[in-house]
Design an enzyme around this catalytic site. Structure first.
Site, PDB file in Angstrom:
ATOM      1  CD  GLU A 165      -2.585  -1.565   2.434  1.00 25.68           C
ATOM      2  OE1 GLU A 165      -2.669  -0.735   3.355  1.00 25.68           O
ATOM      3  OE2 GLU A 165      -2.977  -2.740   2.545  1.00 25.68           O
ATOM      4  CG  LEU A 174      -6.229   0.017   2.435  1.00 23.92           C
ATOM      5  CD1 LEU A 174      -6.068   0.854   1.170  1.00 23.92           C
ATOM      6  CD2 LEU A 174      -6.883   0.860   3.508  1.00 23.92           C
ATOM      7  CB  SER A 175      -7.301  -6.345  -0.647  1.00 26.12           C
ATOM      8  OG  SER A 175      -8.224  -5.414  -1.140  1.00 26.12           O
ATOM      9  CD  GLU A 176      -4.504  -4.804   4.593  1.00 27.97           C
ATOM     10  OE1 GLU A 176      -5.683  -5.219   4.676  1.00 27.97           O
ATOM     11  OE2 GLU A 176      -4.201  -3.601   4.508  1.00 27.97           O
ATOM     12  CD  GLN A 185       0.327   1.760   4.544  1.00 21.68           C
ATOM     13  OE1 GLN A 185      -0.706   1.876   5.198  1.00 21.68           O
ATOM     14  NE2 GLN A 185       0.612   2.536   3.515  1.00 21.68           N
ATOM     15  CG  HIS A 227      -1.121   1.849  14.976  1.00 18.40           C
ATOM     16  ND1 HIS A 227      -2.427   1.954  15.367  1.00 18.40           N
ATOM     17  CD2 HIS A 227      -1.119   2.035  13.635  1.00 18.40           C
ATOM     18  CE1 HIS A 227      -3.186   2.211  14.315  1.00 18.40           C
ATOM     19  NE2 HIS A 227      -2.421   2.259  13.251  1.00 18.40           N
TER      20      HIS A 227
END
Ligand SMILES: Cc1ncc(C[n+]2csc(CCOP(=O)(O)OP(=O)(O)O)c2C)c(N)n1
Ligand SMILES: [Mg+2]
Lengths: 322, 346
Positions: A29, A55-57, A79, A127
């Site tokens: 991404e 955004l399609s991990e 990311q 995160h």
């Protein structure tokens, strides 16, 4: 000599390998804009080998598996570390098992790159994870370079490896710079650790960016105790022989690990040392706490769950005394 | 478009799959197939038509109900059965079993146990193959798979990147016990259409109709026009898995099964083949299957000491269980006999 940053080392490894091997491509991404500095300049040089993904991990992680089966060498950039948990099944249960399930008919040479794992000041609970132990536990090849030179060499080896490999790049290490001559950059084999600082009284096995903290602590304690710092560099495969050789000499062991304590890398290393190595004193580990969650954006809360140099000093002193 | 194969060829494929599955059920009963199987009886027309429309070098990703795909693509019945019975003579050396087989010699690259995810793997595979030629990838999945996020994500990727992949949905009406209408808001074809992928819904019981629809989709992919989806309506006469023979689950009526049996692909295709031709095919299939069962059951069982083979491409020291007896030294002196190494024979 040029100063090579960790992030630049990753960029250089990927650029060199894409130059050398036309089967290597990168997907992820916002990689066209190199938000993590890994893919800088790649789109211009290899326009059809930089795949900007939505955004399609889960989708693109499996996509990489298929492309790898089809003869390519995908490098997937994620990311944020939690995305690895979103695709844990696709990596551990699919990519990592097709070779076995096919009796060796297919290979799945995918590299999963995490440029920035662990604590980011203020980024809080979701995160800041450091899930490398999960992948080692599940038998996925896992590397965690501490220095720019190692980042270059291990990333390169990961791309060339015929199995899936996860490359963890700890956030605090990304800004590191090292004096290196580019001609000295070379692949570093998986499963080979490194004694970063020799010593006689105690072995500190440190993981990722904590290697640098361990070396600093070793320097600080130099008059008092002689500390050897061992960096395994890859967690699976693990350089058990290298660690055993160090512990054989020092007879004492402390693990310095940014993972959660329960079932973590520290637990595994201590258990193996207890079963297989000659120890003069009970070993210790300094880790994140059980169930560690990095909290909020107040530094006091954040730091309360980080393994610290002070804890390492205390652990070394305790192990040496007993 | 390649010419549609003769009626007898479809008949032979369907008959082979039907009888193979029946033999498998016997072998499940006798304990030789320890996993049980997900029988595809009733759905053979889809496998026969889909696989006949492929070139031998096209790549197919199968799923848990995949025996028919293997046989229709020409996998050796003996070696395939040896796989299901966990023998070293199996297509995957006994490492896959019924649930996760692959046979690259027959163009089947695997069968992910994670329902729906094979579609995403096939998308990547199709993308990779297209860079070096004009091979097409196919993913076969059930109606349950179309509610899996990774599959829908792969529709998006395949459409954005015009990947030569054909998504084949075998809609047999149920995902285990869940009726398709209770699991799918909208429709299967509508889901593909939402991503700009041409989609059609086709009778899966007639192999010739299946072939025609599939051949058009394959042509489109090979011609560079990107993915398509074909939903084949079909039905499984047996339970989801052979465990249902022990466990009656009241999710469907016997009358419904009987209704679908009236549109049996074997009968539909048999009607197109003269009886003497059929009889010869039937007899040959029995011989092939007798030989296959013999081959499978005579093939040796794997050596437990080899359990870590093929785990990794490079040697990795494996510890634990069989591999490192308690008290074994930490530092192996070379590959000493007390250590086993994950090693590829490939
Ligand atoms: C992602 C995932 N969820 C659940 C399962 C368990 N499971 C295996 S097969 C199956 C039903 C699949 O239904 P469908 O896709 O319609 O295929 P069919 O069995 O009808 O051929 C389920 C729920 C699984 N293997 N993977
Ligand atoms: Mg179904």
């Amino acid at each position: 000599m040029p100063k090579l940053s960790y992030a630049k080392a990753l960029n250089r490894a990927l650029t060199d390998e894409m130059e050398r091997d036309p089967d290597v491509f990168v997907l992820g991404e916002d990689i066209r804009f190199a938000l993590n500095n890994v893919t800088t300049g790649l789109l211009d040089r290899f326009p059809d080998r930089v795949l900007e993904t939505p955004l399609s991990e889960q989708g693109f992680t499996n996509f990489a598996t298929g492309a790898a089966m089809g003869g390519k060498r995908p490098v997937v950039e994620y990311q944020i570390p939690f995305l690895l948990l979103l695709v844990l099944e696709q990596i551990a249960n699919q990519a990592n098992k097709f070779r076995l399930m096919s009796g060796g008919q297919v290979k799945v040479p995918v590299t999963y790159l995490l440029p920035g794992t662990g604590w980011r000041p203020g980024w809080g609970a979701q995160h800041s994870d450091q899930p490398y132990g999960v992948f080692a536990h599940l038998g996925v090849k896992t590397v965690i370079p501490a220095t720019p030179t190692d980042a270059y060499g291990l990333f390169l080896s990961a791309i060339r490896d015929d199995d899936p490999v996860v490359v963890f790049c700890p956030m605090p290490a990304l800004a590191l710079r090292e004096d290196v001559s580019y001609v000295d950059l070379a692949p570093i084999p998986l499963g080979v650790g490194r004694v970063c600082r020799p010593g006689d009284d105690v072995t500190v096995l440190a993981v990722g960016h904590l290697v640098h903290d361990a070396v600093a602590v070793a320097d600080e304690l130099a008059g008092e105790v002689s500390v050897e710092v061992f960096d395994p560099r890859s967690l699976h495969p693990f350089d058990w022989a290298g660690l055993a050789a160090s512990v054989e000499r020092t007879g004492r062991l402390v693990v310095f690990d940014d993972g959660n304590r329960f079932c973590g890398v520290g637990a595994e290393v201590l258990a193996t040392a207890a079963e297989e190595m000659r120890l003069a004193a009970a070993p210790k580990r300094v880790t994140r706490p059980d169930a560690a969650v990095v909290v909020g954006c107040a530094p006091e809360l954040d730091l309360a769950v980080q393994p610290s140099r002070a804890q390492l000093v205390a652990a070394i002193q305790a192990v040496v005394k007993s | 478009m390649s010419a549609r194969p003769a009626a007898a060829a479809f008949y032979g494929t369907i008959r082979l799959i039907r009888r193979f599955e029946e033999r498998c059920v016997d072998l499940v009963r006798s304990g030789d197939i320890g996993s049980g199987i997900h029988p595809c009886v009733g759905q053979e027309g889809v496998a026969a038509g889909v696989c006949a429309a492929l070139r031998p070098d096209d790549a197919l990703l199968s799923n848990h109900r995949g025996h028919g795909h293997f046989l229709a693509r020409g996998s050796d019945p003996g070696r395939f059965l040896a796989e299901l019975t966990g023998r070293v003579g199996g297509v995957d050396r006994g490492r896959a079993g019924s649930f996760h087989p692959s046979d690259l010699s027959a163009g089947i690259w695997g069968a992910s146990g994670t329902v729906g995810h094979g579609a995403a793997i096939a998308t990547g595979l199709g993308w990779a193959l297209a860079r070096d030629g004009d091979r097409v990838a196919v993913s076969v999945f059930g109606d349950g798979a179309v509610s899996q996020g990774a599959l829908l994500e792969s529709f998006n990727l395949a459409s954005l990147w015009r990947v030569p992949v054909v998504f084949v949905c075998e809609n047999n009406g149920y995902a285990t016990t869940l009726p398709a209408p209770a699991g799918i808001a909208g429709s299967v074809a509508g889901r593909a259409a939402a991503f700009g992928i041409p989609a059609s819904t086709v009778d899966g019981q007639d192999p010739e109709v299946v072939y025609d629809a599939m051949a058009a989709a394959v042509d489109r992919a090979r011609g560079g026009d990107g993915p398509s989806l074909v939903e084949f309506t079909t039905y499984r006469y047996e339970g989801h898995h052979t465990f249902e023979r022990r466990m009656r689950l009241a999710y469907r009526e016997e009358a419904e099964v009987a209704r679908w049996r009236e549109r049996d692909p074997l009968a539909i295709q048999a009607a197109r083949v003269p009886p003497p031709v059929r009889e010869a095919i039937d007899a040959e299939i029995e011989e092939v299957l007798d030989a296959a069962v013999r081959f499978a059951l005579e093939s040796p069982r794997p050596d437990p000491a080899d359990a870590a083979d093929h785990l990794y491409a490079t040697p990795v020291r494996i510890r634990g269980s069989l591999f490192a007896p308690l008290g074994a030294a930490a530092v192996p002196d070379g590959a000493g006999p007390q250590f086993r190494w994950g090693f590829s024979h490939a």
